[in-house]
Design a protein around this motif. Structure first.
Motif, PDB file in Angstrom:
ATOM      1  N   SER A  63      15.490 -23.945 -17.096  1.00 29.85           N
ATOM      2  CA  SER A  63      16.483 -25.029 -16.450  1.00 29.85           C
ATOM      3  C   SER A  63      15.997 -26.315 -16.567  1.00 29.85           C
ATOM      4  O   SER A  63      16.704 -27.446 -16.596  1.00 29.85           O
ATOM      5  CB  SER A  63      16.788 -24.445 -14.883  1.00 29.85           C
ATOM      6  N   THR A  64      14.641 -26.565 -16.195  1.00 35.00           N
ATOM      7  CA  THR A  64      14.038 -27.624 -15.717  1.00 35.00           C
ATOM      8  C   THR A  64      12.671 -27.868 -16.798  1.00 35.00           C
ATOM      9  O   THR A  64      12.105 -26.991 -17.284  1.00 35.00           O
ATOM     10  CB  THR A  64      13.463 -27.903 -14.373  1.00 35.00           C
ATOM     11  N   SER A  65      11.963 -28.978 -16.793  1.00 35.16           N
ATOM     12  CA  SER A  65      10.949 -29.327 -17.381  1.00 35.16           C
ATOM     13  C   SER A  65       9.902 -29.960 -16.149  1.00 35.16           C
ATOM     14  O   SER A  65      10.221 -30.520 -15.179  1.00 35.16           O
ATOM     15  CB  SER A  65      10.982 -30.571 -18.380  1.00 35.16           C
ATOM     16  N   LYS A  66       8.642 -29.646 -16.598  1.00 29.34           N
ATOM     17  CA  LYS A  66       7.461 -29.932 -15.721  1.00 29.34           C
ATOM     18  C   LYS A  66       6.399 -30.454 -16.352  1.00 29.34           C
ATOM     19  O   LYS A  66       6.124 -30.025 -17.695  1.00 29.34           O
ATOM     20  CB  LYS A  66       7.122 -28.600 -14.852  1.00 29.34           C
ATOM     21  N   VAL A  67       5.797 -31.547 -15.934  1.00 31.51           N
ATOM     22  CA  VAL A  67       4.677 -32.122 -16.417  1.00 31.51           C
ATOM     23  C   VAL A  67       3.434 -32.048 -15.572  1.00 31.51           C
ATOM     24  O   VAL A  67       3.546 -32.483 -14.431  1.00 31.51           O
ATOM     25  CB  VAL A  67       4.931 -33.658 -16.813  1.00 31.51           C
ATOM     26  N   VAL A  68       2.311 -31.753 -16.079  1.00 33.75           N
ATOM     27  CA  VAL A  68       1.191 -31.436 -15.418  1.00 33.75           C
ATOM     28  C   VAL A  68      -0.047 -32.018 -16.074  1.00 33.75           C
ATOM     29  O   VAL A  68      -0.224 -32.305 -17.291  1.00 33.75           O
ATOM     30  CB  VAL A  68       0.670 -30.138 -14.988  1.00 33.75           C
ATOM     31  N   PHE A  69      -0.879 -32.765 -15.253  1.00 36.20           N
ATOM     32  CA  PHE A  69      -2.048 -33.462 -15.668  1.00 36.20           C
ATOM     33  C   PHE A  69      -3.277 -32.249 -16.327  1.00 36.20           C
ATOM     34  O   PHE A  69      -3.427 -31.260 -15.847  1.00 36.20           O
ATOM     35  CB  PHE A  69      -2.653 -34.356 -14.692  1.00 36.20           C
ATOM     36  N   VAL A  70      -3.785 -32.565 -17.491  1.00 34.03           N
ATOM     37  CA  VAL A  70      -4.721 -31.749 -18.168  1.00 34.03           C
ATOM     38  C   VAL A  70      -6.207 -32.203 -18.024  1.00 34.03           C
ATOM     39  O   VAL A  70      -7.146 -31.821 -17.240  1.00 34.03           O
ATOM     40  CB  VAL A  70      -4.564 -31.315 -19.550  1.00 34.03           C
ATOM     41  N   THR A  71      -6.453 -33.485 -18.694  1.00 32.62           N
ATOM     42  CA  THR A  71      -7.688 -33.938 -18.451  1.00 32.62           C
ATOM     43  C   THR A  71      -7.543 -35.540 -19.102  1.00 32.62           C
ATOM     44  O   THR A  71      -6.588 -35.834 -19.569  1.00 32.62           O
ATOM     45  CB  THR A  71      -8.684 -33.275 -19.228  1.00 32.62           C
ATOM     46  N   GLY A  72      -8.615 -36.446 -18.632  1.00 33.26           N
ATOM     47  CA  GLY A  72      -8.489 -37.781 -19.098  1.00 33.26           C
ATOM     48  C   GLY A  72      -9.801 -38.229 -19.355  1.00 33.26           C
ATOM     49  O   GLY A  72     -10.795 -37.665 -18.887  1.00 33.26           O
ATOM     50  N   LYS A  73      -9.968 -39.046 -20.267  1.00 32.24           N
ATOM     51  CA  LYS A  73     -11.271 -39.541 -20.448  1.00 32.24           C
ATOM     52  C   LYS A  73     -11.356 -41.124 -20.936  1.00 32.24           C
ATOM     53  O   LYS A  73     -10.207 -41.782 -21.399  1.00 32.24           O
ATOM     54  CB  LYS A  73     -12.030 -38.947 -21.809  1.00 32.24           C
TER      55      LYS A  73
END
Length: 250
Positions: A63-73
């Motif tokens: 029904s929905t979408s979700k965005v989650v942080f993985v990593t940054g550099k």
């Protein structure tokens, strides 16, 4: 002792360290069941101070979408001067390399698609054109980018919607907002793909940035050289030919 100017900057940075404890990132990505699709979205950006890349999972449920942080550099920009387009290209290469590390560390996750986002018009054009015609700096980096990604997976996004832009600019105090763009990604990823930034805006925009000026200057310079060469050869063809003088023997 440090020079006064450097000491002030160091003091600002030092005062921010204790706030890091306020910043928390949940490591359990897939809290919901009924996962329909998993995508990895990589963003990259650069400034005169730093280059940055950051990745997010986009998880589609029924029904929905979700965005989650993985990593940054992030990385400091080279001491040697480089133009902004070249720094943006280095950031794109950083995103391509970071993508490989993310997929290697999450080898049990079945990723349906990887999408790269960049707000530089010049970098998008470099990646989509024949890299062999460019100079060594650009050609080598574009070649490695194409080894680690597909051309069709590179897309343009506005700077204001690019979360990697946050990591390229030193701002005090640092924003540790848990609802901020760095942790949660851009809002458009929560919508369907038809609402994502498209390149029609890129084509209509009259770009007055350094990138556009550099490209147009290079093109106009080539045209000028060609015109001068053609003018030279026309003049040479129209020049009267010298005839041999025959001297009689005395």
């Amino acid at each position: 002792k440090l020079p006064e100017e450097i000491y002030k900057k160091f003091k600002l940075w030092l005062n921010e360290l204790h706030k890091i404890t306020q910043f928390q990132i949940p490591r359990f990505y897939f809290a919901e069941c009924n996962i329909k699709k998993i995508e990895l979205h990589m963003f990259c950006d650069a400034s005169e101070q730093a280059t940055a890349a950051v990745g997010y999972w986009r998880i589609e449920n029924t029904s929905t979408s979700k965005v989650v942080f993985v990593t940054g550099k992030t990385a400091c920009a080279p001491m040697r001067f480089h133009s902004i387009p070249k720094l943006e290209l280095q950031a794109a290469l950083m995103a391509a390399r970071l993508k490989d590390k993310i997929l290697k560390c999450h080898d049990r996750i079945q990723v349906n698609r990887v999408v790269f986002w960049c707000d530089s018009y010049t970098v998008i054009r470099w990646i989509r054109s024949d890299h062999r015609k460019y100079k060594q700096y650009v050609a080598n980096r574009v070649a490695e980018i194409l080894e680690n990604s597909d051309i069709c997976n590179w897309r343009w996004c506005p700077t204001l919607q690019n979360p990697a832009d946050i990591a390229t600019r030193a701002k005090f105090p640092v924003n540790y907002d848990p609802e901020g763009r760095w942790k949660n990604g851009p809002d458009f990823l929560l919508c369907g793909e038809e609402y994502w930034p498209n390149e029609s805006a890129m084509g209509k925009r009259e770009d007055k940035s350094e990138e556009f000026v550099m490209v147009t200057q290079d093109s106009s310079m080539i045209v000028t050289i060609i015109n001068l060469q053609m003018k030279f050869w026309r003049q040479k063809e129209n020049r009267p030919r010298c005839t041999k003088k025959v001297f009689s023997k005395r």
